[in-house]
Motif scaffolding. Structure first.
Motif, short mmCIF file in Angstrom:
data_model
loop_
_atom_site.label_atom_id
_atom_site.label_comp_id
_atom_site.label_asym_id
_atom_site.label_seq_id
_atom_site.Cartn_x
_atom_site.Cartn_y
_atom_site.Cartn_z
N GLN A 179 0.73 -1.35 -0.07
CA GLN A 179 0.02 -0.04 -0.17
C GLN A 179 1.01 1.18 -0.10
N PHE A 180 0.46 2.38 -0.74
CA PHE A 180 0.89 3.54 -0.79
C PHE A 180 0.07 4.64 -0.74
N TRP A 181 0.49 5.86 -0.75
CA TRP A 181 -0.43 7.07 -0.50
C TRP A 181 0.28 8.02 -1.32
N GLN A 182 -0.79 8.95 -2.08
CA GLN A 182 -0.44 9.97 -2.95
C GLN A 182 -0.46 11.16 -1.87
N GLN A 183 0.71 11.79 -1.70
CA GLN A 183 0.83 12.81 -0.74
C GLN A 183 0.22 14.27 -1.58
N PRO A 184 -0.31 15.29 -0.85
CA PRO A 184 -0.82 16.47 -1.19
C PRO A 184 0.34 17.40 -1.88
N PRO A 185 0.26 18.42 -2.79
CA PRO A 185 1.16 19.14 -3.35
C PRO A 185 2.01 19.86 -2.30
N CYS A 186 1.88 19.91 -1.25
CA CYS A 186 2.85 20.75 -0.37
C CYS A 186 3.96 19.80 0.22
N ILE A 187 3.98 18.64 -0.41
CA ILE A 187 5.13 17.88 -0.09
C ILE A 187 5.81 17.72 -1.60
N GLU A 188 7.04 17.98 -1.64
CA GLU A 188 7.68 18.14 -2.88
C GLU A 188 7.92 16.82 -3.67
N PRO A 189 7.75 16.57 -4.67
CA PRO A 189 8.11 15.60 -5.20
C PRO A 189 9.70 15.48 -5.61
N SER A 190 10.34 14.24 -5.44
CA SER A 190 11.51 14.14 -5.62
C SER A 190 11.90 14.00 -7.06
N ARG A 191 12.99 14.51 -7.63
CA ARG A 191 13.67 14.60 -9.00
C ARG A 191 14.75 13.66 -9.04
N ASP A 192 15.07 13.00 -8.08
CA ASP A 192 16.15 12.38 -7.99
C ASP A 192 16.01 10.94 -7.96
N PHE A 193 15.04 10.30 -7.88
CA PHE A 193 14.56 8.89 -8.01
C PHE A 193 13.20 8.67 -8.22
N GLU A 194 13.29 7.49 -8.93
CA GLU A 194 11.73 6.98 -9.43
C GLU A 194 11.80 5.50 -8.77
N VAL A 195 10.76 5.30 -8.20
CA VAL A 195 10.66 3.89 -7.42
C VAL A 195 9.52 3.21 -7.89
N SER A 196 9.42 1.86 -8.28
CA SER A 196 8.41 0.95 -8.44
C SER A 196 8.58 -0.20 -7.51
N VAL A 197 7.46 -0.84 -7.13
CA VAL A 197 7.16 -1.87 -6.38
C VAL A 197 6.32 -2.88 -7.26
N GLU A 198 6.81 -4.14 -7.56
CA GLU A 198 6.15 -5.01 -8.20
C GLU A 198 5.58 -4.50 -9.59
N GLY A 199 6.46 -3.61 -10.24
CA GLY A 199 6.03 -2.93 -11.55
C GLY A 199 5.17 -1.63 -11.33
N SER A 200 4.66 -1.46 -10.23
CA SER A 200 3.79 0.01 -10.21
C SER A 200 4.54 0.86 -9.32
N ASN A 201 4.37 2.21 -10.02
CA ASN A 201 5.19 3.31 -9.47
C ASN A 201 4.58 3.99 -8.11
N VAL A 202 5.52 4.03 -7.26
CA VAL A 202 5.37 4.56 -5.80
C VAL A 202 5.70 5.99 -5.88
N PRO A 203 4.90 7.02 -5.18
CA PRO A 203 5.38 8.38 -5.05
C PRO A 203 6.69 8.56 -4.35
N VAL A 204 7.61 9.32 -4.77
CA VAL A 204 8.78 9.52 -4.16
C VAL A 204 8.87 11.19 -3.92
N TYR A 205 9.22 11.56 -2.72
CA TYR A 205 9.07 13.07 -2.22
C TYR A 205 10.84 13.37 -1.74
N ARG A 206 10.95 14.74 -1.72
CA ARG A 206 12.12 15.24 -1.37
C ARG A 206 11.77 15.75 -0.02
N ALA A 207 13.05 15.66 0.86
CA ALA A 207 13.14 16.13 2.15
C ALA A 207 14.32 16.92 2.14
#
Length: 537
Positions: A54-82
């Motif tokens: 399971q994963f969750w799409q975060q609201p726009p106030c959490i900046e997406p990462s430009r450094d990595f893409e992650v997939s689990v069993e072929g499905s893309n998972v949201p990645v964020y910047r801290a």
């Protein structure tokens, strides 16, 4: 919709009524949030389920990462910047940060995993090698067509590092799914659903459970009338406050997969979670970002359980989890990356001993200060503390330690079964962080006088064991012991089974790079199956 809790100037009755009204409206307004473009179906509000994860799409106030893409069993998972390692403003008094100070980046992803899964991580920058840390997680990766591929068999907190560097890593925060009954709203179960919600602070009472759902972001917002209090001693303006406060309460829980951020609070500002004069409290599963001061403070409380908490902080003074003058505190399976002490025990108040603190199965990345230990404010005695089965991925200064600045005596402290990955090479950062030393240390035990202490008299350290420590880097990290005077000494410290990759056990003080300075006694080094021990002093 914004969640606005009432500030401390309101009466307790108004606080509770207004808070529950806002939450009631929030619950009624919540809609399922499905991640766009993903296979699978949301099985409850805001949850995306695919093949038992399971994963969750975060609201726009959490900046997406430009450094990595992650997939689990072929499905893309949201990645964020801290933000991490914010640029330090060195000045008289307390070092701080300019507003919107530049900072380095780390990426992170949050997901729940119910069974083994294959993960693919694709960095946006070229790389020659990759590692999945901590090493004792046993995760082997391979590089296929520019992607780092590996399988994880159980929930854990992992870091993907490129080319042996501590710059721009990916933190994977993987947990076991929460029971669905945790998410049902009732009079005593308060639920914050998916979306961005602003708060001036939330106070919880006895018997309440606060659920911060996956996909929910709770943003700390300082009231406009709060101008702070300027300190002549520290030459800085302090802003007091707490995002989630549990005071004089019992049987309270804070759980979920949501995020709390204090990015909008000036440094030095609010605590993220403050548990004070309370008992039977649990905090589990949420993520804390960009604190403005200590992340979690457990003060004068007992029977507190902190489990699977995730912390990523960029600014100074953002201690991860501080157990202060408390008893029977359990901290398990947490991930802490912060810019001050990681998970430590303190006693700020006198005549209130701390005892029976356990820290197990945690993973830490310490950009400043001590990773694990008993540190600085030590006005009361501390005894019976265990740090066990933990992983130090990175430590800029001191992986483990006991630092006494006050009159309390520290005894019966064990650091056991700890792996130190020593990521990042020399440790020198060529910035203000070098002021505390140019080389990371394995263990630092000192009794000293400094700006953090309040008592005229110093304390003592005795009966400490540092055992079964595996250093996975290519160098031996030094250790230091230094007492204060003949009446305030360090006694009975054992280093047992300290090993270095490719060299095996370090059998004596010289190979350990252990320096025992003044006012220390009965310091021993044991290694491997040898029964003989070297008496250092």
């Amino acid at each position: 919709m914004q969640l606005r809790s009432f500030n401390e100037r309101k009466s307790p009755g108004n606080n509770t009524a207004g808070f529950l009204l806002c939450l009631c409206l929030l619950i009624c307004a919540s809609n399922p949030a499905r991640a766009a473009g993903q296979e699978g179906s949301p099985d409850r509000e805001g949850v995306q389920s695919v093949n038992s994860f399971q994963f969750w799409q975060q609201p726009p106030c959490i900046e997406p990462s430009r450094d990595f893409e992650v997939s689990v069993e072929g499905s893309n998972v949201p990645v964020y910047r801290a933000r991490v390692r914010a640029e330090i403003l060195t000045k008289p008094g307390l070092w701080s940060h300019r507003p919107n100070a530049p900072a380095e980046s780390a990426s992170f992803a949050i997901l729940d995993l119910a069974k083994p899964a294959r993960i693919s991580v694709r960095p946006s920058r070229p790389f020659s090698s990759a590692a999945v840390l901590p090493k004792n997680a046993g995760v082997q990766c391979e590089v296929c067509d520019g992607a780092i591929v590996f399988e994880i068999s159980r929930p854990c907190h992992l870091t993907v590092a490129l080319d042996g560097s501590d710059k721009n890593p990916l933190h994977l925060l993987v947990s076991t799914p929460l029971p669905t009954d945790e998410l049902k709203a009732s009079r005593q179960v308060i639920r914050i659903g998916p979306g961005a919600h602003d708060t001036g602070g939330i106070k919880l009472s006895s018997g309440q459970t606060l659920v911060i759902e996956g996909g929910a972001v709770l943003r700390a917002v300082m009231p406009p009338e709060d101008k702070g209090s300027y300190s002549e001693q520290w030459h800085v303006t302090f802003h007091g406050g707490t995002v989630i406060e549990i005071r004089n309460a019992e049987n309270v829980r804070v759980v979920g997969r949501g995020i709390i951020t204090a990015a909008g609070i000036p440094h030095p500002g609010w605590n993220m979670i403050r548990i004070e004069d309370s008992r039977n409290v649990t905090v589990e599963g949420i993520t804390l970002l960009d604190a403005a001061n200590w992340n979690v403070m457990v003060n004068n409380s007992e029977n507190v359980n902190i489990e699977d908490l995730r912390i990523i902080s960029a600014r100074l003074n953002t201690d991860g989890i501080n157990s202060v003058n408390s008893r029977s505190v359990s901290i398990r399976r947490c991930f802490v990356r912060n810019h001050d002490d990681g998970i430590v025990v303190k006693t700020i108040a006198s005549a209130r001993p701390a005892a029976d603190i356990t820290v197990r199965d945690c993973t830490l990345w310490a950009d400043w200060g001590y990773g694990l230990g008993v540190t600085y404010e030590t006005r009361s005695d501390v005894r019976n503390v265990i740090f066990e089965r933990c992983n130090m991925i990175f430590a800029r200064h001191w992986n483990l330690g006991i630092h006494v600045s006050d009159s309390g005596s520290i005894s019966n402290v064990v650091f056991r079964d700890i792996e130190i990955d020593d990521l990042g090479g020399t440790g020198r950062t060529n910035d203000a962080r070098d002021a505390l030393g140019t080389e990371p240390m394995l263990f630092r035990g000192v009794i000293t006088s400094d700006v953090w202490g309040h008592d005229a008299e110093r304390g003592r350290i005795s009966d400490v064991a540092i055992e079964n420590i595996a250093i996975k880097g290519g160098r031996v990290l030094p250790s230091l012991l230094s007492g204060f005077d003949d009446s305030h000494m360090i006694r009975r410290v054992l280093f047992r089974n300290i090993s270095l990759t490719d060299r095996g056990f370090l059998a004596d003080a010289s190979s350990l790079r252990l320096t025992a300075e003044k006012f220390v006694d009965d310091i021993r080094v044991e290694s491997g199956k040898d029964t003989a021990a070297e008496q250092v002093r």
